[in-house]
Write an enzyme that holds these catalytic residues in place. Structure first.
Site, short mmCIF file in Angstrom:
data_model
loop_
_atom_site.label_atom_id
_atom_site.label_comp_id
_atom_site.label_asym_id
_atom_site.label_seq_id
_atom_site.Cartn_x
_atom_site.Cartn_y
_atom_site.Cartn_z
CB SER A 156 -0.97 -0.05 1.19
OG SER A 156 -1.97 0.93 1.07
CG ASP A 251 -7.20 -2.08 -3.28
OD1 ASP A 251 -7.60 -0.97 -2.87
OD2 ASP A 251 -6.00 -2.44 -3.21
CG HIS A 281 -6.04 -1.87 0.26
ND1 HIS A 281 -5.17 -1.56 -0.77
CD2 HIS A 281 -5.47 -1.35 1.38
CE1 HIS A 281 -4.14 -0.88 -0.30
NE2 HIS A 281 -4.30 -0.76 1.01
#
Length: 310
Positions: A156, A251, A281
């Protein structure tokens, strides 16, 4: 495919707990809530050795945790940056994934506890991550690793920082980076992709959550074309290290990660991109609850081993 049953069960359990989304919390509350993700991870693996160090950074010492795998063969070193929107997350959050990667890939993993926003808005996190990468390259002999087999990676926001470090290293004379491991990375300040429209609500990371993270990370700055802040806006994607880019079907960041992979590929880069169908995610942090997502670790390790064996 539909949302994976394991991901749906996780979302249901989180909803039953009644915890508000991060954008409805204060920063201290969000950081405290992050600790709950440790309960969603599988048991920690034993590794050869683990050591906590403080290495010099641009604004003081940077805490790092160094994982040395079991066995005699070490293929290289991975400098790892945790996720959490540049606001939450720490060494503990990714401790178990780092152990697994170190063991399975036979690499030393150096996990970096970079400065967080909003106390330290950009470019603080990037500066710490670049400094840590340079330190690892300079201290390769001390770490007993081959400096030509140095990889960067993260999940991320950590994937964003790994991409930014790779771009900056390319344009500023190193350090030489052999591989990028980009796990559902943030690559741009943009909320108009189809995946933001499709997955912007109800799948743990929401569009509003990303806007909250970005607001804290950017602070009062307006960097616009700065590739260390917006990797997707780089003037060129040529001559970047080989990369593995992982994305999740449900996501909001899916499309920007896949577009970044395509930009590197179109510029002649060696890039593999895998979308994990049915996943949301952050599933690297929840593999105890979403064990089907463990293929992400297997695929990451395979790509890392292949790149560092060249």
């Amino acid at each position: 495919m539909p949302l994976h049953p394991e991901a749906q069960a996780l979302l249901n359990a989180l909803a039953e707990m009644g915890s508000p989304p991060f954008e409805c919390m204060t920063v201290p509350q969000a950081r405290q809530a992050t600790a709950a993700f440790l309960d969603l991870q599988p048991p920690a693996e034993d590794v050869g050795t683990i050591s906590n160090r403080a290495i010099p950074g641009p604004a003081g010492d940077i805490p790092v945790r160094i994982y040395v795998p079991k066995g005699e063969k070490v293929r290289g070193v991975l400098v790892y940056f945790h996720g959490g929107g540049w606001v939450i997350g720490d060494l503990e959050t990714v401790d178990r994934p780092c152990r697994s990667i170190a063991n399975a890939a036979d690499v030393v993993v150096v996990s970096v506890d970079y400065r967080l926003a909003p106390e330290h808005p950009q470019p603080a996190a990037f500066e710490d991550c670049f400094a840590a990468t340079a330190w690892v390259a300079e201290h390769a002999e001390e770490l007993n690793v081959d400096p030509s087999r140095l990889a960067v990676g993260g999940d991320s926001a950590g994937g964003h920082l790994a991409a930014a470090v790779s771009l900056h290293a390319r344009d500023h004379g190193g350090p030489a980076i052999a591989f990028q491991l980009l796990i559902y990375p943030v690559t741009d300040f943009a909320f108009t992709t189809p995946s933001h429209a499709e997955n912007g609500e109800g799948y743990l990371l929401q569009r509003a959550t990303m806007q909250w993270f970005w607001a804290h990370y950017l602070g009062a700055s307006d960097p616009d074309k700065d590739q260390t802040v917006f990797p997707a806006r780089a003037a060129s994607f040529a001559d970047l290290p080989p990369a593995f880019v992982a994305t999740a079907e449900f996501d909001p960041l899916r499309d920007e990660g896949e577009a970044y992979a395509e930009s590197m590929r179109a510029a002649g880069g060696q890039v593999s991109n895998t979308r994990y169908d049915g996943m949301i995610h952050g599933f690297l942090w929840t593999l105890g609850a979403t064990p089907s997502g463990a293929r992400l670790v297997d695929d990451s390790v395979a790509a890392l081993r292949s790149a560092l064996e060249r």
